[in-house]
Write an enzyme that holds these catalytic residues in place. Structure first.
Site, PDB file in Angstrom:
ATOM      1  N   SER A 164       0.843  -1.203   0.000  1.00  0.00           N
ATOM      2  CA  SER A 164       0.000   0.000   0.000  1.00  0.00           C
ATOM      3  C   SER A 164       0.872   1.243   0.000  1.00  0.00           C
ATOM      4  O   SER A 164       2.058   1.175  -0.331  1.00  0.00           O
ATOM      5  CB  SER A 164      -0.932  -0.019   1.219  1.00  0.00           C
ATOM      6  OG  SER A 164      -1.923   0.970   1.095  1.00  0.00           O
ATOM      7  N   ASN A 165       0.303   2.373   0.328  1.00  0.00           N
ATOM      8  CA  ASN A 165       1.069   3.623   0.386  1.00  0.00           C
ATOM      9  C   ASN A 165       0.550   4.479   1.538  1.00  0.00           C
ATOM     10  O   ASN A 165      -0.387   4.091   2.241  1.00  0.00           O
ATOM     11  CB  ASN A 165       0.989   4.363  -0.959  1.00  0.00           C
ATOM     12  CG  ASN A 165      -0.442   4.619  -1.357  1.00  0.00           C
ATOM     13  OD1 ASN A 165      -1.168   5.313  -0.660  1.00  0.00           O
ATOM     14  ND2 ASN A 165      -0.875   4.029  -2.464  1.00  0.00           N
ATOM     15  N   TYR A 166       1.126   5.657   1.703  1.00  0.00           N
ATOM     16  CA  TYR A 166       0.835   6.486   2.878  1.00  0.00           C
ATOM     17  C   TYR A 166      -0.406   7.367   2.738  1.00  0.00           C
ATOM     18  O   TYR A 166      -0.674   8.199   3.594  1.00  0.00           O
ATOM     19  CB  TYR A 166       2.027   7.391   3.190  1.00  0.00           C
ATOM     20  CG  TYR A 166       3.223   6.664   3.738  1.00  0.00           C
ATOM     21  CD1 TYR A 166       3.181   6.094   5.010  1.00  0.00           C
ATOM     22  CD2 TYR A 166       4.394   6.561   2.997  1.00  0.00           C
ATOM     23  CE1 TYR A 166       4.278   5.426   5.520  1.00  0.00           C
ATOM     24  CE2 TYR A 166       5.498   5.899   3.503  1.00  0.00           C
ATOM     25  CZ  TYR A 166       5.434   5.343   4.765  1.00  0.00           C
ATOM     26  OH  TYR A 166       6.528   4.689   5.271  1.00  0.00           O
ATOM     27  N   ALA A 177      -4.825   7.372  -4.284  1.00  0.00           N
ATOM     28  CA  ALA A 177      -3.454   6.944  -4.602  1.00  0.00           C
ATOM     29  C   ALA A 177      -3.540   5.446  -4.888  1.00  0.00           C
ATOM     30  O   ALA A 177      -3.322   4.614  -4.004  1.00  0.00           O
ATOM     31  CB  ALA A 177      -2.531   7.238  -3.436  1.00  0.00           C
TER      32      ALA A 177
END
Ligand code: C5P
Length: 409
Positions: A217-219, A284
């Site tokens: 995943s991402n932030y 995102a």
């Protein structure tokens, strides 16, 4: 009308009717509005700061100078309060404050809010004073000046005045003031080109499963997308928010669909491709996912591990390719270098109408934080760099630009 999420400043001057204003604040709070109070020095003679702070659940603003114990840290509050507001209501407005506003003075917070309010936001002024004073040439001249600047002046009512005499000069009751505020905000909503439009916003990160307990995943926190959904709803749009896993409350009036992976987001969004008016890709979305999801929990037996990743669907890109000539596609570009060139390239490749370029330092801009610095690039238009803004304010600027595109069509 539900006022949830509306930011309203109540400016209170030194007239006897000020004693009714805590009730006004309470009525607005009950309808869900966020209320801040700007009180003049003379106002403090008629109503207590403590009462107003208690009912508004916030500070009462008076001077433009911050208290010295803050060491100047909130030195810009005098500007940001006006920028924060969806409406400025001055009740009661005295002859003195009408003169200050007409002259453009900024010697206290109330007057400064009047000057720093964003263009197009309603200013409602409720003059209340002795009848003869109200009819005086000076007061009428100042009222005419304020009207010519777009302020809405609500005529005082006739009846018994504090002097015991009968005449025109009474402030309307708080219930009536609330109705005026609702009417002003409603007509603003109806005049937005986004009113009644179907807007789909994607937000947050996606999670791409590795096994049953792990993911890539991402932030992304989803804050930018949620702020856009909220602001669009407040302009009367029908908003569907398709969100990856985030810890945020759903904005009022917004329909939310929760998804986890890019594939799920694509499926949910695809249902709206033919029918929506505007598609805003603020999510995102992970560009890649593991080719195969391991069942159960991957054991740590191997000293090295290799994954094969496959490309995820480009949700916004798919919409851009399929959209009809009246639909609008809006995207974000998170870039590290050659931002404007790369964003323009993305705008072309995905067939977008508008792209918001940003970067992520996770301190002032981009992922997780509450602020963002956007550069807005319209198809065939120049790049407009915005300063660092709260994500809420950045969302409003983005929607202002979308409104302009709608108006020009
Ligand atoms: O291609 P890139 O990921 O840089 O494009 C960013 C924009 O495209 C964002 O608006 C994002 O929401 C959208 N996007 C998407 N689906 C993807 C990747 C990005 O909708 N798989």
């Amino acid at each position: 009308m539900d006022l949830t999420g509306k930011n309203i400043i109540i400016g209170i001057c030194g007239g006897i009717a000020a004693y009714k204003t805590p009730h006004l604040v309470r009525l607005l709070k009950k309808k869900g509005a966020n209320v801040r109070v700007a009180l003049t020095d003379a106002g403090t003679r008629f109503v207590s700061e403590l009462s107003l702070a208690t009912v508004s659940q916030g500070p009462v603003y008076r001077s433009i100078f911050p208290p010295t114990d803050t060491h100047g840290t909130d030195f810009t509050t005098h500007i940001s309060l006006g920028e924060w507001a969806d409406a400025l209501v001055i009740a009661p407005a005295t002859a003195n404050t009408l003169a200050r506003l007409a002259a453009g003075l900024c010697d206290d917070m109330l007057a400064t809010c009047f000057l720093t309010l964003r263009p197009g936001k309603p200013v409602l002024i409720f003059p209340a004073m002795d009848g003869q004073m109200y009819l005086s040439h000076s007061v009428q001249r100042n009222i005419a000046t304020l009207k010519s600047q777009g302020a809405v002046i609500i005529e005082p009512e006739s009846g018994e005045l504090a002097s015991g005499q009968c005449g025109t000069g009474r402030m309307p009751e708080p219930e009536a003031i609330v109705e005026h505020i609702e009417t002003a905000l409603l007509s603003l909503v109806h005049s937005s080109p986004l009113h009644g439009k179907s807007i789909v916003v994607t937000a947050g990160p996606t999670r791409e499963k590795i096994d049953d307990v792990r993911f890539l995943s991402n932030y992304s926190s989803g804050k930018m997308g949620f702020a856009i959904a909220k602001a669009a709803g407040m302009r009367g749009a029908r908003v569907t928010l398709i969100s990856g896993p985030v810890g945020l409350a759903t904005p009022p009036g917004v329909e939310r669909i929760d998804v986890e992976s890019a594939a799920e987001m694509r499926d949910a969004a695809g249902n709206f491709f033919p029918s929506c008016d505007i598609f805003i890709g603020a999510a995102a979305v992970a560009d890649y996912r593991p080719a195969a999801v391991i069942r159960g929990k991957l054991k740590k037996n191997d000293p090295e591990l290799q994954f094969t990743l496959v490309k995820n669907p480009d949700i916004l890109g798919d919409f851009g390719q399929q959209k009809n000539p009246v639909q609008l596609a809006v995207g974000f570009a998170l870039e590290q270098e050659n931002g404007i060139d790369n964003a323009r390239k993305k705008l072309e490749e995905k067939n977008l109408d508008l792209i918001a370029l940003n970067f992520s330092d996770r301190r002032t801009s981009g992922f997780e934080v509450d602020t963002n610095m956007l550069t807005l690039i319209k198809r065939g238009g120049p790049a407009t760099e915005l300063p660092m803004l709260s994500k809420e304010e950045a969302a409003r600027k983005l929607l202002d630009t979308i409104e302009n595109i709608c108006r020009q069509r």
